[in-house]
Design a protein around this motif. Structure first.
Motif, mmCIF file in Angstrom:
data_model
loop_
_atom_site.group_PDB
_atom_site.id
_atom_site.type_symbol
_atom_site.label_atom_id
_atom_site.label_comp_id
_atom_site.label_asym_id
_atom_site.label_seq_id
_atom_site.Cartn_x
_atom_site.Cartn_y
_atom_site.Cartn_z
ATOM 1 N N UNK A 228 4.013 5.704 -5.481
ATOM 2 C CA UNK A 228 3.921 5.677 -6.943
ATOM 3 C C UNK A 228 2.865 6.675 -7.429
ATOM 4 N N UNK A 229 1.701 6.675 -6.808
ATOM 5 C CA UNK A 229 0.636 7.618 -7.184
ATOM 6 C C UNK A 229 1.078 9.057 -6.972
ATOM 7 N N UNK B 242 0.820 -1.208 0.000
ATOM 8 C CA UNK B 242 0.000 0.000 0.000
ATOM 9 C C UNK B 242 0.855 1.259 0.000
ATOM 10 N N UNK B 243 1.926 1.259 0.779
ATOM 11 C CA UNK B 243 2.794 2.431 0.832
ATOM 12 C C UNK B 243 3.508 2.646 -0.504
ATOM 13 N N UNK C 63 2.883 14.235 -9.476
ATOM 14 C CA UNK C 63 3.806 15.359 -9.390
ATOM 15 C C UNK C 63 4.070 15.826 -7.971
ATOM 16 N N UNK C 64 3.763 15.008 -7.003
ATOM 17 C CA UNK C 64 3.994 15.360 -5.607
ATOM 18 C C UNK C 64 5.309 14.815 -5.098
ATOM 19 N N UNK C 65 6.244 14.542 -5.987
ATOM 20 C CA UNK C 65 7.505 13.920 -5.593
ATOM 21 C C UNK C 65 8.288 14.817 -4.643
ATOM 22 N N UNK C 66 8.165 16.123 -4.766
ATOM 23 C CA UNK C 66 8.878 17.048 -3.898
ATOM 24 C C UNK C 66 8.500 16.855 -2.434
#
Length: 101
Positions: free
Chosen positions: A88-89, A82-83, A94-97
């Motif tokens: 990945x989502x 799940x994590x 675009x929330x990688x930051x």
């Protein structure tokens, strides 16, 4: 309580009560300030719809946190899956930051 059940159970109950009071403050059922009588006064100026939406959001977050904690303890592989899906989502959106910080 302390005399009948011991210090450990008494402290455990006090911890639960303190947490419930904190939740009530967080969802604005009480405002956290003491009135002259020593009781917390109720926040009456909150718009009812936004108040109910805040409660809903708070409860959904708490339920998800509890569910995640239970899954983590009961099935660590499912929790990890799940994590990884969540990371990945987030990366695809675009929330990688936020993940790096």
């Amino acid at each position: 309580m302390k005399d009948k059940h011991g210090k450990e159970k008494s402290d455990h109950l006090k911890k639960h009560i303190d947490q419930a009071k904190q939740w009530a403050i967080e969802i604005h059922i009480v405002d956290g300030r003491k009135s002259s009588s020593g009781r917390s006064s109720s926040s009456g100026s909150v718009n009812r719809l936004s108040f109910l939406q805040e409660i809903r959001k708070s409860l959904e977050t708490r339920v998800e946190n509890i569910r995640s904690h239970v899954v983590k303890l009961a099935d660590p592989d499912k929790y990890l899956e799940e994590m990884l899906l969540k990371v990945d989502d987030d990366m695809l959106k675009g929330n990688a930051g936020e993940l790096i910080a």
